[in-house]
Design a protein around this motif. Structure first.
Motif, PDB file in Angstrom:
ATOM      1  N   ILE A   1       0.912  -0.912   0.008  1.00  0.00           N
ATOM      2  CA  ILE A   1      -0.014  -0.323   0.082  1.00  0.00           C
ATOM      3  C   ILE A   1       0.767   1.342   0.213  1.00  0.00           C
ATOM      4  CG2 ILE A   1      -1.864   1.206   1.402  1.00  0.00           C
ATOM      5  CD1 ILE A   1      -2.712  -1.500   2.583  1.00  0.00           C
ATOM      6  N   LEU A   2       1.876   0.971   0.893  1.00  0.00           N
ATOM      7  CA  LEU A   2       2.618   2.009   0.532  1.00  0.00           C
ATOM      8  C   LEU A   2       3.897   2.797   0.061  1.00  0.00           C
ATOM      9  CD1 LEU A   2       4.467   4.564   2.250  1.00  0.00           C
ATOM     10  CD2 LEU A   2       5.959   2.562   3.158  1.00  0.00           C
ATOM     11  N   MET A   3       3.899   1.247  -0.684  1.00  0.00           N
ATOM     12  CA  MET A   3       4.583   1.756  -2.319  1.00  0.00           C
ATOM     13  C   MET A   3       3.964   2.129  -3.250  1.00  0.00           C
ATOM     14  SD  MET A   3       8.177   1.422  -1.753  1.00  0.00           S
ATOM     15  CE  MET A   3       7.847   1.461  -4.544  1.00  0.00           C
ATOM     16  N   ARG A   4       2.217   1.334  -3.091  1.00  0.00           N
ATOM     17  CA  ARG A   4       1.739   1.717  -4.468  1.00  0.00           C
ATOM     18  C   ARG A   4       1.410   4.088  -3.869  1.00  0.00           C
ATOM     19  NH1 ARG A   4      -0.531  -2.616  -3.500  1.00  0.00           N
ATOM     20  NH2 ARG A   4      -2.286  -2.322  -2.180  1.00  0.00           N
ATOM     21  N   HIS A   5       0.729   3.494  -3.048  1.00  0.00           N
ATOM     22  CA  HIS A   5       0.812   5.994  -2.927  1.00  0.00           C
ATOM     23  C   HIS A   5       2.347   6.342  -2.937  1.00  0.00           C
ATOM     24  CE1 HIS A   5      -3.323   5.621  -1.221  1.00  0.00           C
ATOM     25  NE2 HIS A   5      -2.802   4.602  -0.102  1.00  0.00           N
ATOM     26  N   ALA A   6       3.246   6.007  -2.904  1.00  0.00           N
ATOM     27  CA  ALA A   6       4.791   6.430  -3.008  1.00  0.00           C
ATOM     28  C   ALA A   6       4.361   6.841  -4.269  1.00  0.00           C
ATOM     29  CB  ALA A   6       5.923   5.803  -2.139  1.00  0.00           C
ATOM     30  N   ILE A   7       4.764   5.649  -5.457  1.00  0.00           N
ATOM     31  CA  ILE A   7       4.293   6.105  -6.710  1.00  0.00           C
ATOM     32  C   ILE A   7       3.284   6.869  -7.381  1.00  0.00           C
ATOM     33  CG2 ILE A   7       4.230   4.981  -8.746  1.00  0.00           C
ATOM     34  CD1 ILE A   7       5.792   1.966  -7.046  1.00  0.00           C
TER      35      ILE A   7
ATOM     36  N   PRO B   1      10.430   9.013 -14.246  1.00  0.00           N
ATOM     37  CA  PRO B   1      11.085   7.478 -14.068  1.00  0.00           C
ATOM     38  C   PRO B   1      11.568   8.107 -12.958  1.00  0.00           C
ATOM     39  CG  PRO B   1      12.738   9.061 -15.816  1.00  0.00           C
ATOM     40  CD  PRO B   1      11.661   9.473 -15.797  1.00  0.00           C
ATOM     41  N   ILE B   2      11.645   6.867 -11.870  1.00  0.00           N
ATOM     42  CA  ILE B   2      12.004   7.186 -10.697  1.00  0.00           C
ATOM     43  C   ILE B   2      12.748   5.631  -9.940  1.00  0.00           C
ATOM     44  CG2 ILE B   2      10.765   6.784  -7.903  1.00  0.00           C
ATOM     45  CD1 ILE B   2       8.297   7.134  -9.243  1.00  0.00           C
ATOM     46  N   ARG B   3      13.755   6.514  -9.220  1.00  0.00           N
ATOM     47  CA  ARG B   3      14.957   5.823  -8.694  1.00  0.00           C
ATOM     48  C   ARG B   3      15.311   5.115  -7.380  1.00  0.00           C
ATOM     49  NH1 ARG B   3      19.038   4.340 -11.054  1.00  0.00           N
ATOM     50  NH2 ARG B   3      19.000   5.314 -13.834  1.00  0.00           N
ATOM     51  N   ILE B   4      15.157   4.077  -6.964  1.00  0.00           N
ATOM     52  CA  ILE B   4      15.650   4.064  -5.235  1.00  0.00           C
ATOM     53  C   ILE B   4      16.665   3.404  -5.625  1.00  0.00           C
ATOM     54  CG2 ILE B   4      12.821   3.572  -5.332  1.00  0.00           C
ATOM     55  CD1 ILE B   4      13.264   0.613  -5.081  1.00  0.00           C
ATOM     56  N   GLY B   5      17.510   3.497  -4.015  1.00  0.00           N
ATOM     57  CA  GLY B   5      18.386   2.489  -3.648  1.00  0.00           C
ATOM     58  C   GLY B   5      17.762   2.484  -3.181  1.00  0.00           C
ATOM     59  N   ALA B   6      17.801  -0.044  -3.460  1.00  0.00           N
ATOM     60  CA  ALA B   6      17.533  -0.569  -2.621  1.00  0.00           C
ATOM     61  C   ALA B   6      18.015  -1.988  -2.134  1.00  0.00           C
ATOM     62  CB  ALA B   6      16.472  -1.761  -3.272  1.00  0.00           C
TER      63      ALA B   6
ATOM     64  N   GLU C   1      10.662  -5.366  -7.609  1.00  0.00           N
ATOM     65  CA  GLU C   1      10.284  -5.707  -8.447  1.00  0.00           C
ATOM     66  C   GLU C   1       8.337  -5.591  -9.303  1.00  0.00           C
ATOM     67  OE1 GLU C   1      14.408  -7.647  -9.791  1.00  0.00           O
ATOM     68  OE2 GLU C   1      12.497  -8.908  -9.159  1.00  0.00           O
ATOM     69  N   LYS C   2       7.923  -5.747  -8.118  1.00  0.00           N
ATOM     70  CA  LYS C   2       6.549  -5.771  -8.501  1.00  0.00           C
ATOM     71  C   LYS C   2       5.324  -4.924  -8.185  1.00  0.00           C
ATOM     72  CE  LYS C   2       5.450  -9.918  -4.654  1.00  0.00           C
ATOM     73  NZ  LYS C   2       5.677 -10.386  -3.277  1.00  0.00           N
ATOM     74  N   PHE C   3       6.662  -3.568  -7.820  1.00  0.00           N
ATOM     75  CA  PHE C   3       5.878  -2.100  -8.725  1.00  0.00           C
ATOM     76  C   PHE C   3       6.866  -1.871  -9.681  1.00  0.00           C
ATOM     77  CE2 PHE C   3       5.415  -3.310  -4.446  1.00  0.00           C
ATOM     78  CZ  PHE C   3       4.249  -2.970  -3.943  1.00  0.00           C
ATOM     79  N   GLY C   4       7.455  -2.409 -10.784  1.00  0.00           N
ATOM     80  CA  GLY C   4       7.610  -2.006 -11.982  1.00  0.00           C
ATOM     81  C   GLY C   4       9.489  -1.750 -11.690  1.00  0.00           C
ATOM     82  N   PHE C   5       9.896  -1.706 -10.547  1.00  0.00           N
ATOM     83  CA  PHE C   5      11.534  -1.915 -10.791  1.00  0.00           C
ATOM     84  C   PHE C   5      12.302  -2.286 -11.037  1.00  0.00           C
ATOM     85  CE2 PHE C   5       9.087   1.838  -7.649  1.00  0.00           C
ATOM     86  CZ  PHE C   5      10.276   2.096  -7.491  1.00  0.00           C
TER      87      PHE C   5
ATOM     88  N   PRO D   1      24.086  -5.061   1.981  1.00  0.00           N
ATOM     89  CA  PRO D   1      24.116  -4.294   0.033  1.00  0.00           C
ATOM     90  C   PRO D   1      23.123  -3.680   0.216  1.00  0.00           C
ATOM     91  CG  PRO D   1      24.402  -6.588   1.157  1.00  0.00           C
ATOM     92  CD  PRO D   1      24.115  -5.998   2.612  1.00  0.00           C
ATOM     93  N   HIS D   2      23.056  -2.561  -1.057  1.00  0.00           N
ATOM     94  CA  HIS D   2      21.863  -2.455  -2.175  1.00  0.00           C
ATOM     95  C   HIS D   2      22.248  -2.518  -2.881  1.00  0.00           C
ATOM     96  CE1 HIS D   2      21.257   0.126   1.948  1.00  0.00           C
ATOM     97  NE2 HIS D   2      20.308   0.644   1.635  1.00  0.00           N
ATOM     98  N   VAL D   3      21.685  -2.065  -4.732  1.00  0.00           N
ATOM     99  CA  VAL D   3      21.250  -1.536  -5.556  1.00  0.00           C
ATOM    100  C   VAL D   3      20.870  -0.692  -6.419  1.00  0.00           C
ATOM    101  CG1 VAL D   3      19.470  -3.582  -5.894  1.00  0.00           C
ATOM    102  CG2 VAL D   3      21.566  -3.038  -7.493  1.00  0.00           C
ATOM    103  N   GLU D   4      20.731   0.083  -6.772  1.00  0.00           N
ATOM    104  CA  GLU D   4      19.660   0.739  -7.942  1.00  0.00           C
ATOM    105  C   GLU D   4      18.349   0.179  -8.644  1.00  0.00           C
ATOM    106  OE1 GLU D   4      21.733   4.388  -9.494  1.00  0.00           O
ATOM    107  OE2 GLU D   4      23.151   4.801  -7.541  1.00  0.00           O
ATOM    108  N   MET D   5      18.142   0.622  -8.216  1.00  0.00           N
ATOM    109  CA  MET D   5      16.472   0.356  -9.371  1.00  0.00           C
ATOM    110  C   MET D   5      15.945   1.367  -9.826  1.00  0.00           C
ATOM    111  SD  MET D   5      14.951  -2.617  -6.880  1.00  0.00           S
ATOM    112  CE  MET D   5      13.780  -3.780  -7.989  1.00  0.00           C
ATOM    113  N   LEU D   6      15.103   1.035 -11.348  1.00  0.00           N
ATOM    114  CA  LEU D   6      14.479   2.078 -11.912  1.00  0.00           C
ATOM    115  C   LEU D   6      13.480   1.922 -12.192  1.00  0.00           C
ATOM    116  CD1 LEU D   6      14.954   5.770 -13.217  1.00  0.00           C
ATOM    117  CD2 LEU D   6      16.027   4.024 -15.144  1.00  0.00           C
ATOM    118  N   ARG D   7      12.169   2.712 -11.876  1.00  0.00           N
ATOM    119  CA  ARG D   7      11.359   2.332 -12.153  1.00  0.00           C
ATOM    120  C   ARG D   7      10.973   3.300 -13.712  1.00  0.00           C
ATOM    121  NH1 ARG D   7       5.494   3.906 -12.374  1.00  0.00           N
ATOM    122  NH2 ARG D   7       4.112   2.134 -12.320  1.00  0.00           N
ATOM    123  N   LEU D   8      10.311   3.146 -15.150  1.00  0.00           N
ATOM    124  CA  LEU D   8      10.466   4.282 -16.032  1.00  0.00           C
ATOM    125  C   LEU D   8       9.344   4.736 -15.994  1.00  0.00           C
ATOM    126  CD1 LEU D   8      12.788   2.304 -18.834  1.00  0.00           C
ATOM    127  CD2 LEU D   8      13.108   4.305 -17.775  1.00  0.00           C
ATOM    128  N   LEU D   9       8.153   3.905 -16.106  1.00  0.00           N
ATOM    129  CA  LEU D   9       6.995   4.424 -15.970  1.00  0.00           C
ATOM    130  C   LEU D   9       5.970   4.365 -15.073  1.00  0.00           C
ATOM    131  CD1 LEU D   9       6.328   5.840 -19.500  1.00  0.00           C
ATOM    132  CD2 LEU D   9       6.232   7.018 -18.011  1.00  0.00           C
TER     133      LEU D   9
END
Length: 153
Positions: free
Chosen positions: A97-103, A114-119, A128-132, A145-153
């Motif tokens: 719910i938080l991620m849907r609202h955040a997007i 696009p939206i980028r996160i450091g996951a 990945e379930k939210f398109g990142f 350990p982190h990795v950058e993730m990108l959500r294009l739209l």
């Protein structure tokens, strides 16, 4: 089907947030990132003042939080950071719910780019379930350990 989880959503700029809301956000961030994850780091990084703060409340308890970061502050793109849920609501769907609202709020506030996160690496399947999509190599951030993730739209 309606979501059975009851909560109140608030999204405010730093200058709109109340003292009580700010205290609750900082407390939850410290509770999860510093104490629970046993990570010593400087949480107050002088970015909060330029961000929006998405808060999900159950009664007077802050149960989920994310920091919505304008483009150019953390990354070239808009980003979402400090994504957390209280231990009291983990496993209930509150994180989704938080991620849907955040997007949605990022798109409302900053446009549909696009939206980028450091996951944290363990959470990659969740995002990945939210398109990142993971980009680049894993890196260490404050011993985690982190990795950058990108959500294009």
């Amino acid at each position: 089907m309606a979501n059975p989880i009851s909560y109140i959503q608030r999204c405010k700029s730093f200058y709109e947030i109340t003292n009580t809301e700010l205290y609750a956000a900082m407390r939850l961030r410290n509770e999860v990132f510093v104490v629970e994850q046993n990570c010593v780091f400087q949480d107050a990084d002088n970015k909060d003042q330029q961000c929006y703060h998405l808060m999900l409340w159950q009664d007077s308890l802050l149960v989920a939080y994310a920091r919505l970061v304008p483009a150019g502050l953390s990354y070239r793109e808009v980003s979402i950071g400090r994504i957390i849920t209280s231990g009291s609501v983990r496993g209930t769907g509150m994180g989704a719910i938080l991620m849907r609202h955040a997007i949605e709020e990022c798109q409302r506030l900053f446009g549909t780019g696009p939206i980028r996160i450091g996951a944290q690496v363990y959470a990659v399947p969740f995002y990945e379930k939210f398109g990142f999509q993971a980009q680049g190599e894993h890196y260490d951030e404050d011993g985690i350990p982190h990795v950058e993730m990108l959500r294009l739209l």
